[in-house]
Write a protein that holds these residues in place. Structure first.
Motif, short mmCIF file in Angstrom:
data_model
loop_
_atom_site.label_atom_id
_atom_site.label_comp_id
_atom_site.label_asym_id
_atom_site.label_seq_id
_atom_site.Cartn_x
_atom_site.Cartn_y
_atom_site.Cartn_z
N GLN A 159 -6.89 -33.25 -11.89
CA GLN A 159 -8.11 -34.03 -12.03
C GLN A 159 -8.72 -34.43 -10.69
OE1 GLN A 159 -7.61 -37.17 -14.82
NE2 GLN A 159 -9.76 -37.72 -14.87
N PHE A 160 -7.87 -34.74 -9.70
CA PHE A 160 -8.42 -35.36 -8.50
C PHE A 160 -8.24 -34.60 -7.20
CE2 PHE A 160 -7.73 -38.88 -11.45
CZ PHE A 160 -9.05 -39.27 -11.58
N TYR B 76 -5.49 -47.27 -12.64
CA TYR B 76 -4.98 -47.38 -11.27
C TYR B 76 -6.12 -47.16 -10.29
CZ TYR B 76 -4.87 -42.23 -11.46
OH TYR B 76 -5.21 -40.90 -11.61
N LYS B 78 -7.76 -45.18 -7.22
CA LYS B 78 -7.76 -43.90 -6.51
C LYS B 78 -8.94 -43.98 -5.54
CE LYS B 78 -6.14 -39.57 -6.57
NZ LYS B 78 -4.76 -39.14 -6.81
N ILE B 83 -9.38 -45.84 -11.96
CA ILE B 83 -9.28 -44.68 -12.83
C ILE B 83 -8.52 -45.10 -14.09
CG2 ILE B 83 -8.41 -42.34 -13.11
CD1 ILE B 83 -10.50 -42.57 -10.91
N LYS B 107 2.10 -47.72 -9.77
CA LYS B 107 0.74 -47.81 -9.23
C LYS B 107 -0.23 -48.09 -10.37
CE LYS B 107 -0.42 -42.96 -9.58
NZ LYS B 107 -1.35 -41.92 -9.13
N SER B 188 -13.97 -42.87 -16.80
CA SER B 188 -12.86 -42.39 -15.97
C SER B 188 -11.70 -41.89 -16.82
CB SER B 188 -12.41 -43.46 -14.98
OG SER B 188 -11.78 -44.54 -15.63
#
Lengths: 204, 204
Positions: A159-160, B76, B78, B83, B107, B188
């Motif tokens: 996804q990132f 969390y 990012k 997100i 996290k 998200s």
DNA sequence: ATGATTATTTGATAATAATCAAGTCAACCA
DNA sequence: TGGTTGACTTGATTATTATCAAATAATCAT
């Protein structure tokens, strides 16, 4: 299923593969000697050539596999294109998760990328053993859990992380993969097209 | 942890939540009456207001939660942005998978989106029960397995479905979610920005 | 109700990677 | 060894979505 080398407990490849399998099993969740013996005996062993299909499309997946030598790949067709879902190098398990656990026909195909030594345990055997041995149930629970954790990491990555980073991380973790697996497989495993991967490698 | 309503087995919300939890447990893997009773008693119950933090960042996650009423969210940061990893509506479990099972600081942050009734079981209690009761071990194995299957579907969706389709599928499966959860969370969760989701809704 | 705060929408532009189309390269094999 | 095949690369263009910036709408507390 017609295999190229029949199940033979006297073969070197059997002992070699079994040793690797047992190590891997024990590192997931330690079993008592008796249970380990029972469990070990439930695994079959096959020697198969390159590009051998272990799981056909639209078939219910019956086995959890362990690659003791070689490489295997899971892929499927999406809009007529091959998408690589997983690449299993030596010493790792692989299975068509959805088909194996839900007992539904698999859209995934499993095949060997090289001549390989494969171990496998049948679904019904495994479930039977899970019922009989709490320890094996626990082992499976831990295996599935670690697979779930991996799946979470991978989702985040897809996804990132930009394609380049995903490639670099793979190279770092598993550099031998490019020597052994065609780029087109790696590209779709990373979630990008072959062309994009080629450009990343050329650094443009 | 200071909760807003203390654990009280005589409260209506406790019975209501426990009933929902037991139904959900039994539908994952049926337990014998005795084991079910033992298991049920191991779950705690909390009534918490909106935006109550159940799991702080950088804390080891100790609980598997079950939302018996309300909505909870896992998110969390990012690159400084929130997100959303998961949104749990009524009658579903949620947990910080990696932190809970690996016992590492999370996290992820878990908080309620509405005033909620939450049930939870502590990691150590659950592990103890897994050791004592094969049936509970099996239950956990099945829970983790179904979570893994979900994770596989979601990965496929994020990788290949265009944003519009992902939104439409969510609407189909869970239409009440837009009434109850801010769009930014949903965006998200779908793996897109808030702006893109807004445009999708306006159909541009 | 009113001002403040937060949530959502809109617009313009940029970045990333996909797609389509050809080309190069290397291995294999008859 | 020449030709065919499959693997990989390169180029030009397009599609999708992110990003940045700002405006509007909705919600909340006093």
């Amino acid at each position: 299923m017609q295999f190229f080398s029949f199940y033979n407990k006297l073969q070197f490849s059997y002992f070699y593969g079994m040793q690797a399998l047992l190590n891997r099993i024990q590192s997931t969740s330690a079993l008592s000697p008796q249970t380990l013996t029972t469990f070990a005996n439930a695994w079959q062993h096959w020697s198969v050539p390159k590009d051998y299909v272990l799981l056909k499309e639209n078939t219910v997946s019956d086995y959890i596999y362990f690659v003791s030598k070689g490489v295997a790949r899971i892929y499927y067709y999406k809009n007529g294109r091959e998408i690589t879902e997983w690449i299993a190098m030596e010493d790792t398990f692989l299975l068509s998760i959805i088909s194996f656990f839900k007992r539904t026909p698999s859209k995934l195909i499993i095949h060997t990328v090289e001549t390989s030594e494969i171990m496998g345990i049948h679904h019904d055997t495994l479930m039977e053993l899970c019922n009989q041995h709490h320890e094996i149930e626990r082992w499976l629970r831990k295996l599935v859990t670690s697979s779930l954790i991996l799946s979470q990491y991978r989702m985040d990555s897809i996804q990132f992380e930009p394609a380049q980073q995903r490639y670099e991380r793979l190279m770092e973790k598993n550099p031998s993969i490019i020597q052994r697996v065609p780029l087109s497989y790696i590209a779709s495993f990373l979630g990008i097209t072959q062309e994009t991967l080629s450009r990343i490698r050329a650094n443009r």
